[in-house]
Design a protein around this motif. Sequence first.
Motif, mmCIF file in Angstrom:
data_model
loop_
_atom_site.group_PDB
_atom_site.id
_atom_site.type_symbol
_atom_site.label_atom_id
_atom_site.label_comp_id
_atom_site.label_asym_id
_atom_site.label_seq_id
_atom_site.Cartn_x
_atom_site.Cartn_y
_atom_site.Cartn_z
ATOM 1 N N ALA A 34 -74.651 39.210 -8.483
ATOM 2 C CA ALA A 34 -73.443 38.764 -7.640
ATOM 3 C C ALA A 34 -73.423 39.426 -6.284
ATOM 4 O O ALA A 34 -72.785 39.344 -5.527
ATOM 5 C CB ALA A 34 -72.212 39.506 -8.323
ATOM 6 N N GLU A 35 -74.127 40.651 -6.082
ATOM 7 C CA GLU A 35 -74.356 41.452 -5.082
ATOM 8 C C GLU A 35 -75.273 40.719 -3.812
ATOM 9 O O GLU A 35 -75.653 41.624 -2.984
ATOM 10 C CB GLU A 35 -74.791 42.974 -5.407
ATOM 11 C CG GLU A 35 -73.588 43.556 -6.245
ATOM 12 C CD GLU A 35 -74.111 44.803 -6.769
ATOM 13 O OE1 GLU A 35 -73.389 45.608 -7.067
ATOM 14 O OE2 GLU A 35 -75.571 44.956 -7.139
ATOM 15 N N LEU A 36 -75.906 39.551 -4.346
ATOM 16 C CA LEU A 36 -76.997 39.058 -3.517
ATOM 17 C C LEU A 36 -76.434 37.919 -2.626
ATOM 18 O O LEU A 36 -75.407 37.175 -3.204
ATOM 19 C CB LEU A 36 -78.045 38.508 -4.370
ATOM 20 C CG LEU A 36 -78.958 39.750 -5.103
ATOM 21 C CD1 LEU A 36 -80.163 39.038 -5.730
ATOM 22 C CD2 LEU A 36 -79.385 40.762 -4.093
ATOM 23 N N SER A 37 -77.011 37.714 -1.586
ATOM 24 C CA SER A 37 -76.882 36.427 -0.674
ATOM 25 C C SER A 37 -77.274 35.382 -1.495
ATOM 26 O O SER A 37 -78.142 35.474 -2.325
ATOM 27 C CB SER A 37 -77.262 36.557 0.577
ATOM 28 O OG SER A 37 -78.488 36.528 0.687
ATOM 29 N N GLY A 38 -76.820 34.106 -1.069
ATOM 30 C CA GLY A 38 -77.434 32.850 -1.586
ATOM 31 C C GLY A 38 -79.058 32.651 -1.562
ATOM 32 O O GLY A 38 -80.030 32.634 -2.643
ATOM 33 N N ARG A 74 -80.648 35.310 -3.969
ATOM 34 C CA ARG A 74 -80.296 34.769 -5.450
ATOM 35 C C ARG A 74 -81.766 33.738 -5.331
ATOM 36 O O ARG A 74 -82.287 33.681 -6.663
ATOM 37 C CB ARG A 74 -79.074 33.976 -5.588
ATOM 38 C CG ARG A 74 -78.025 35.175 -5.773
ATOM 39 C CD ARG A 74 -76.798 34.468 -6.054
ATOM 40 N NE ARG A 74 -75.724 35.184 -5.277
ATOM 41 C CZ ARG A 74 -74.459 35.018 -5.450
ATOM 42 N NH1 ARG A 74 -74.261 33.751 -6.136
ATOM 43 N NH2 ARG A 74 -73.689 35.498 -4.772
ATOM 44 N N VAL A 121 -81.332 28.439 6.535
ATOM 45 C CA VAL A 121 -81.850 28.874 5.440
ATOM 46 C C VAL A 121 -82.922 27.887 4.748
ATOM 47 O O VAL A 121 -84.037 27.983 4.507
ATOM 48 C CB VAL A 121 -80.937 29.527 4.318
ATOM 49 C CG1 VAL A 121 -81.864 30.270 3.248
ATOM 50 C CG2 VAL A 121 -80.330 30.581 5.024
ATOM 51 N N GLU A 159 -86.057 27.302 6.928
ATOM 52 C CA GLU A 159 -87.054 28.201 6.633
ATOM 53 C C GLU A 159 -87.782 28.187 5.266
ATOM 54 O O GLU A 159 -88.986 28.550 4.972
ATOM 55 C CB GLU A 159 -86.528 29.486 6.818
ATOM 56 C CG GLU A 159 -86.006 29.795 8.395
ATOM 57 C CD GLU A 159 -84.942 30.756 8.383
ATOM 58 O OE1 GLU A 159 -84.618 31.096 9.657
ATOM 59 O OE2 GLU A 159 -84.316 31.401 7.210
ATOM 60 N N ALA A 214 -66.263 41.041 -7.098
ATOM 61 C CA ALA A 214 -67.685 41.534 -6.745
ATOM 62 C C ALA A 214 -68.363 40.266 -6.375
ATOM 63 O O ALA A 214 -69.217 40.276 -5.290
ATOM 64 C CB ALA A 214 -68.378 42.267 -7.832
ATOM 65 N N ALA A 215 -68.249 39.222 -7.042
ATOM 66 C CA ALA A 215 -69.095 38.021 -6.868
ATOM 67 C C ALA A 215 -68.529 37.199 -5.511
ATOM 68 O O ALA A 215 -69.257 36.957 -4.694
ATOM 69 C CB ALA A 215 -68.824 37.006 -7.853
ATOM 70 N N ALA A 264 -69.764 39.145 -2.320
ATOM 71 C CA ALA A 264 -71.197 39.105 -2.154
ATOM 72 C C ALA A 264 -71.386 37.642 -1.571
ATOM 73 O O ALA A 264 -72.384 37.680 -0.460
ATOM 74 C CB ALA A 264 -72.083 38.819 -3.444
ATOM 75 N N ALA A 265 -70.361 36.759 -1.752
ATOM 76 C CA ALA A 265 -70.594 35.288 -1.168
ATOM 77 C C ALA A 265 -70.233 35.353 0.297
ATOM 78 O O ALA A 265 -70.956 34.722 0.856
ATOM 79 C CB ALA A 265 -69.698 34.475 -1.928
ATOM 80 N N HIS A 303 -70.773 38.047 2.163
ATOM 81 C CA HIS A 303 -71.816 38.735 2.897
ATOM 82 C C HIS A 303 -73.151 37.870 2.782
ATOM 83 O O HIS A 303 -74.086 38.184 1.799
ATOM 84 C CB HIS A 303 -72.028 40.248 2.211
ATOM 85 C CG HIS A 303 -73.238 40.909 2.422
ATOM 86 N ND1 HIS A 303 -73.998 41.143 1.215
ATOM 87 C CD2 HIS A 303 -73.734 41.389 3.515
ATOM 88 C CE1 HIS A 303 -75.187 41.624 1.975
ATOM 89 N NE2 HIS A 303 -75.124 41.965 3.020
ATOM 90 N N ARG A 304 -73.442 37.065 3.718
ATOM 91 C CA ARG A 304 -74.436 36.145 3.676
ATOM 92 C C ARG A 304 -75.863 36.947 4.302
ATOM 93 O O ARG A 304 -75.477 37.413 5.064
ATOM 94 C CB ARG A 304 -74.219 34.969 4.131
ATOM 95 C CG ARG A 304 -73.580 33.945 3.257
ATOM 96 C CD ARG A 304 -73.833 32.382 3.510
ATOM 97 N NE ARG A 304 -73.220 31.880 2.653
ATOM 98 C CZ ARG A 304 -73.813 31.721 1.355
ATOM 99 N NH1 ARG A 304 -74.782 31.825 0.963
ATOM 100 N NH2 ARG A 304 -73.051 30.526 0.644
ATOM 101 N N GLU A 305 -76.838 36.148 3.962
ATOM 102 C CA GLU A 305 -77.996 36.725 4.647
ATOM 103 C C GLU A 305 -79.191 35.879 4.867
ATOM 104 O O GLU A 305 -79.176 34.784 4.001
ATOM 105 C CB GLU A 305 -78.774 37.898 3.920
ATOM 106 C CG GLU A 305 -79.578 38.593 4.395
ATOM 107 C CD GLU A 305 -81.020 39.002 3.781
ATOM 108 O OE1 GLU A 305 -81.711 39.459 4.248
ATOM 109 O OE2 GLU A 305 -80.904 38.314 2.766
ATOM 110 N N THR A 306 -79.794 35.794 5.649
ATOM 111 C CA THR A 306 -80.956 34.679 5.845
ATOM 112 C C THR A 306 -81.934 34.498 4.929
ATOM 113 O O THR A 306 -82.197 35.742 4.322
ATOM 114 C CB THR A 306 -81.233 34.408 7.249
ATOM 115 O OG1 THR A 306 -81.855 35.833 7.611
ATOM 116 C CG2 THR A 306 -80.278 33.860 8.127
#
Lengths: 360, 309
Positions: free
Chosen positions: A131-135, A138, A167, A170, B272-273, B276-277, B279-282
């Motif tokens: 749940a603490e990660l980005s798409g 994950r 994303v 890439e 929490a979920a 996290a959604a 806070h995205r990251e590439t």
Amino acid sequence: MNVEAANVSKRFGVYTALDDVSLEVPAGSLLALLGPSGSGKTTLLRVIAGLEVPDSGRIVIGGEDVTRRPPRQRNVGLVFQHYALFGHMSVFENVAFGLRVRGLPQREVQERVEELLAYVQLEGLGCRFPAELSGGQRQRVALARALAIRPKVLLLDEPFGALDAKVRVELRQSLRRLHEEMHLTSIFVTHDQEEAFEVADEVVVMNRGRIEQVGAPHHLFQCPANAFVADFLGDVNVLHGCVSCGRASFGGLEIPYPEYPGETPLPATAYLRNHEMELRRTGNGEMHVAVRIAHAKNTGPAVKLMLIAQPCRSTLHLELRPEEWERLGLAIGDTAYIVPRRLSVFVTEGPATQTTLGKE
Amino acid sequence: MMDERRIVRILLTTLALGFLGLFLVVPLVLVFAQAFSAGLGAYVAAIAQPDALSAIRLSLIVALITVPLNTIFGLAAGWSIGKFDFRGKGLLVTLIELPVAVSPVVSGLVFVLLFGAQGLAGGWLAARGIEVIFAVPGIVLATTFVTFPYVARELIAFMQSQGNEAEEAALVLGAGGVQTFLRVTLPNIKWSLLYGVIQANARTLGEFGAVSVVSGHIRGETNTIPLHVEILYNEYSFAAAFSVASLLVVVALLTLAAKRAVGWRAARRRAAAERAAIHRETGWADRPSARTSSLPGGRPAAKVTTVEV
């Protein structure tokens, strides 16, 4: 390991998801299952993974018939579309899962998981929760988890589906690289033509539970086997006409069609691609279709035209460079001519013919 | 001048609070006021009285049997309905809800008709000396029937929303059925399960109607806490009745607190979920890395480098 599906059928109630599908995936190849939703591509992937049992037909992996084997005895890696990570486990435990249920000693598990987390560039994130990660992160956890059990076959269901556009692009390269480095047989499902063509060695086009065509991307593009493939691969214009006496005729356009010598006219469709036709002020004899310019929109780098073919009233779309459009000096409402360089003709139920016209 | 919307708001809030006070807070306070009306000594005496202790013991025994039964039934129902498709699923879901819809008195009567002296199985049971009605087995049966939807419907709803993907992932990764259940399904549903168990437990201890029909009200033998309260009340022992009743109120308050805590845990995980959604990251290909990493296959890797064009 090579994967083979032989005459596989699967029905869900009255709905036929797979209709006598046969497919051979050579060891080490990267194959895309491409098709619209409901075409059976995901079902085929799930049948290979063992999550669905086919009503009839066989699945052979590495020469062994695994049709009746449960998923855990097939040694395949599967990456789900929505990752299906275990939410109550840390990233480390997610990746370790397949090793733990195999009863591997803690030291080996630790080593292997750390290796994989480093490979997908997630080292240091082992104690985080999904749940603490980005798409994108994950997705990488799901991939590492699938790879942990050293599968011989990697299956991916819409691997890019749930990610944002940047994303996705890439990840295509990453998947290609992974496939080459790991020496896996990989099969992935997608509904995106561009993705399938860019990543896969071979593309399987599926529709309504059947395989329409299998081939390398350029082959599919140049020689679509039937109207569905031509249509699905996108950016095509359609002309309606008929064939009879060995000739196909689409308004002003007449081409030889020796496959059908009969006299009774049969309805036929011609597909021409945007970049395989030319717009002119005047016709060139036989090889043209008269069109009326219905709409023209200058979007900056291109002028987008909507043309109505005069004989069959079908709509064609064409893009020109602004200077070409200027040079033609045409306006909305004018009549002009389309000269195709290449087109594919399909008679309903008949074989496809690709014709290259003029010099090229 | 006051804004019209504000007046409406104050009016509605007052109405709601008034209603709440009249029907919940005042009765609650009254229970304790009555319970202690004869002093602390009388309160303790009412509870320590042998018949009262026997009622408490019986209620606890019933809960100890009923709640685990409901948990097992709820897990089975949730698992089969939430994870599989089969014919008659809709009917099954409706049937599970039945005990909530039917009056508890009717539920009790059903068991009297089945197992009573005049009932279908009555003769057979009597010939073997097995007592069901007017005995503990009847109370357990009636209570189980009335409370069995509580765990089941909590789990059905949750497991349906979860889908099968996590379990499928576990199977492909090599887990067997039992391992999948213990390692993946159970940890996933534990808060829903706990929530259902808390509710079932509260309902078990408080059940009156169905139990009243099958119990026979034998003092010191087949009286549960609610039945004992009724008997005391009918004998005009108001202080004693309210003293015993206050135990049920305490159970209710504890249940509320527990439900609140469990619900809060679940909400926190959801939040929490969502965080996290946002806070995205590439992805991983955009991070240039000039490291040479060893591949999970044990073979040396090519340099993992991406060059930006």
